[in-house]
Design a protein around this motif. Structure first.
Motif, PDB file in Angstrom:
ATOM      1  N   ASP A   9      47.753 -69.258  76.663  1.00 45.74           N
ATOM      2  CA  ASP A   9      48.563 -68.597  75.642  1.00 45.74           C
ATOM      3  C   ASP A   9      50.228 -68.754  75.723  1.00 45.74           C
ATOM      4  O   ASP A   9      50.816 -69.008  74.691  1.00 45.74           O
ATOM      5  N   TRP A  10      50.694 -68.402  76.872  1.00 49.14           N
ATOM      6  CA  TRP A  10      52.220 -68.524  76.976  1.00 49.14           C
ATOM      7  C   TRP A  10      52.726 -69.917  76.632  1.00 49.14           C
ATOM      8  O   TRP A  10      53.931 -70.108  76.345  1.00 49.14           O
ATOM      9  N   VAL A  11      51.895 -70.986  76.968  1.00 48.93           N
ATOM     10  CA  VAL A  11      52.159 -72.571  76.776  1.00 48.93           C
ATOM     11  C   VAL A  11      52.345 -72.505  75.243  1.00 48.93           C
ATOM     12  O   VAL A  11      53.166 -73.185  74.559  1.00 48.93           O
ATOM     13  N   LYS A  12      51.130 -72.065  74.457  1.00 46.84           N
ATOM     14  CA  LYS A  12      50.949 -72.173  72.893  1.00 46.84           C
ATOM     15  C   LYS A  12      52.496 -71.460  72.467  1.00 46.84           C
ATOM     16  O   LYS A  12      52.740 -72.043  71.373  1.00 46.84           O
ATOM     17  N   GLU A  13      52.623 -70.458  72.924  1.00 46.38           N
ATOM     18  CA  GLU A  13      53.654 -69.698  72.375  1.00 46.38           C
ATOM     19  C   GLU A  13      55.095 -70.506  72.427  1.00 46.38           C
ATOM     20  O   GLU A  13      55.700 -70.513  71.563  1.00 46.38           O
ATOM     21  N   ARG A  14      55.322 -70.952  73.587  1.00 49.09           N
ATOM     22  CA  ARG A  14      56.719 -71.703  73.407  1.00 49.09           C
ATOM     23  C   ARG A  14      56.361 -73.176  72.792  1.00 49.09           C
ATOM     24  O   ARG A  14      57.474 -73.547  72.137  1.00 49.09           O
ATOM     25  N   LEU A  33      56.805 -76.761  79.136  1.00 51.63           N
ATOM     26  CA  LEU A  33      56.453 -76.050  80.347  1.00 51.63           C
ATOM     27  C   LEU A  33      57.667 -75.824  81.062  1.00 51.63           C
ATOM     28  O   LEU A  33      57.727 -74.999  82.120  1.00 51.63           O
ATOM     29  N   HIS A  34      58.739 -76.576  81.242  1.00 51.97           N
ATOM     30  CA  HIS A  34      60.019 -76.742  82.147  1.00 51.97           C
ATOM     31  C   HIS A  34      60.620 -75.487  81.779  1.00 51.97           C
ATOM     32  O   HIS A  34      61.082 -75.440  80.616  1.00 51.97           O
ATOM     33  N   THR A  35      61.112 -74.830  82.592  1.00 50.69           N
ATOM     34  CA  THR A  35      62.045 -73.687  82.399  1.00 50.69           C
ATOM     35  C   THR A  35      63.106 -73.915  83.315  1.00 50.69           C
ATOM     36  O   THR A  35      63.104 -74.301  84.558  1.00 50.69           O
ATOM     37  N   ASP A  36      64.413 -73.771  82.625  1.00 51.93           N
ATOM     38  CA  ASP A  36      65.652 -73.865  83.841  1.00 51.93           C
ATOM     39  C   ASP A  36      65.610 -72.660  84.492  1.00 51.93           C
ATOM     40  O   ASP A  36      65.431 -71.756  84.305  1.00 51.93           O
ATOM     41  N   PRO A  37      66.235 -72.821  85.779  1.00 57.32           N
ATOM     42  CA  PRO A  37      66.387 -71.772  86.936  1.00 57.32           C
ATOM     43  C   PRO A  37      67.402 -70.702  86.118  1.00 57.32           C
ATOM     44  O   PRO A  37      68.462 -71.158  85.456  1.00 57.32           O
ATOM     45  N   PRO A  38      67.347 -69.500  86.569  1.00 61.24           N
ATOM     46  CA  PRO A  38      68.327 -68.561  85.968  1.00 61.24           C
ATOM     47  C   PRO A  38      69.868 -68.917  86.530  1.00 61.24           C
ATOM     48  O   PRO A  38      69.747 -69.188  87.773  1.00 61.24           O
ATOM     49  N   ARG A  39      70.698 -68.751  85.959  1.00 63.59           N
ATOM     50  CA  ARG A  39      71.919 -68.873  86.337  1.00 63.59           C
ATOM     51  C   ARG A  39      72.629 -67.750  86.973  1.00 63.59           C
ATOM     52  O   ARG A  39      72.541 -66.525  86.712  1.00 63.59           O
ATOM     53  N   LEU A  83      47.916 -89.234  65.141  1.00 62.37           N
ATOM     54  CA  LEU A  83      47.370 -88.153  66.179  1.00 62.37           C
ATOM     55  C   LEU A  83      47.804 -86.699  65.482  1.00 62.37           C
ATOM     56  O   LEU A  83      48.997 -86.336  65.183  1.00 62.37           O
ATOM     57  N   ARG A  84      46.815 -85.656  65.634  1.00 60.48           N
ATOM     58  CA  ARG A  84      46.910 -84.454  65.088  1.00 60.48           C
ATOM     59  C   ARG A  84      46.361 -83.496  66.310  1.00 60.48           C
ATOM     60  O   ARG A  84      45.410 -83.720  66.877  1.00 60.48           O
ATOM     61  N   PHE A  85      47.440 -82.641  66.629  1.00 66.72           N
ATOM     62  CA  PHE A  85      46.990 -81.601  67.685  1.00 66.72           C
ATOM     63  C   PHE A  85      47.079 -80.192  67.218  1.00 66.72           C
ATOM     64  O   PHE A  85      48.528 -79.883  66.919  1.00 66.72           O
ATOM     65  N   ASP A  86      46.273 -79.476  67.090  1.00 67.20           N
ATOM     66  CA  ASP A  86      46.111 -78.126  66.508  1.00 67.20           C
ATOM     67  C   ASP A  86      46.486 -77.351  68.098  1.00 67.20           C
ATOM     68  O   ASP A  86      45.671 -76.986  68.685  1.00 67.20           O
ATOM     69  N   VAL A  87      47.677 -76.845  68.037  1.00 71.10           N
ATOM     70  CA  VAL A  87      48.120 -76.148  69.185  1.00 71.10           C
ATOM     71  C   VAL A  87      47.483 -74.843  69.396  1.00 71.10           C
ATOM     72  O   VAL A  87      47.135 -74.254  70.346  1.00 71.10           O
ATOM     73  N   GLY A  88      47.294 -73.947  68.212  1.00 71.11           N
ATOM     74  CA  GLY A  88      46.530 -72.869  68.125  1.00 71.11           C
ATOM     75  C   GLY A  88      44.950 -72.717  68.561  1.00 71.11           C
ATOM     76  O   GLY A  88      44.515 -71.791  69.249  1.00 71.11           O
ATOM     77  N   ALA A  89      44.433 -73.917  68.499  1.00 75.13           N
ATOM     78  CA  ALA A  89      42.995 -74.126  68.596  1.00 75.13           C
ATOM     79  C   ALA A  89      42.609 -74.805  69.929  1.00 75.13           C
ATOM     80  O   ALA A  89      41.541 -74.828  70.494  1.00 75.13           O
ATOM     81  N   SER A  90      43.872 -75.032  70.768  1.00 76.35           N
ATOM     82  CA  SER A  90      43.716 -75.683  71.978  1.00 76.35           C
ATOM     83  C   SER A  90      43.315 -74.715  72.964  1.00 76.35           C
ATOM     84  O   SER A  90      43.431 -73.843  72.935  1.00 76.35           O
ATOM     85  N   SER A  91      43.056 -75.394  73.956  1.00 71.79           N
ATOM     86  CA  SER A  91      42.656 -74.603  75.376  1.00 71.79           C
ATOM     87  C   SER A  91      43.743 -74.417  76.462  1.00 71.79           C
ATOM     88  O   SER A  91      43.595 -73.887  77.398  1.00 71.79           O
TER      89      SER A  91
END
Length: 138
Positions: A50-55, A99-105, A39-47
């Motif tokens: 942008d914030w998900v691609k950066e992560r 996508l998962h972010t921890d809540p701020p401490r 399986l090959r997945f090009d992150v930059g060319a995906s739909s």
């Protein structure tokens, strides 16, 4: 369509799946049938947003190439369909983990009792270490 969660999905056209022969033991079946999936997945060319691609691109993973292509090889199962599903599930889990972010401490102060216990433990440990010295027979 690869459904990630209620808001996000990924068209299968953006995921390149290639069947190939699996490696390792398995005898004649492995040598003749293309059951492994690459399986090959090009992150930059995906739909993806942008914030998900950066992560995803910020992760340091050996499966992520310098071009931003994520590569999975699935060859655990004997059938091509099961390996395909396993590879897609691993891609889904990777994206969901980004996508998962921890809540701020929220900073809190230690209680008086916990500070007392800490100091008592330090004194106890110090007494134990003091007993390890040379023995005086006076």
């Amino acid at each position: 369509m690869l459904y990630l969660n209620d808001e996000l999905s990924l068209p299968l056209e953006q995921i390149q799946l290639e069947a190939m022969r699996a490696q390792g033991a398995g005898g004649q079946h492995v040598n003749k049938v293309s059951t492994a999936i690459h399986l090959r997945f090009d992150v930059g060319a995906s739909s993806l947003p942008d914030w998900v691609k950066e992560r995803l691109l910020a992760q340091s993973d050996r499966r992520l190439t310098s071009d931003g292509v994520w590569i999975i090889k699935s060859q655990q199962a004997r059938s091509q369909l099961q390996n395909r599903e396993a590879a897609l599930e691993r891609l889904r889990e990777w994206i969901l983990a980004a996508l998962h972010t921890d809540p701020p401490r929220i900073a809190t102060r230690p209680t008086r009792a916990s500070r007392r216990r800490r100091l008592d433990a330090k004194q106890h440990r110090g007494r134990i270490k003091a007993l390890r010295g040379p023995v005086n027979n006076d």
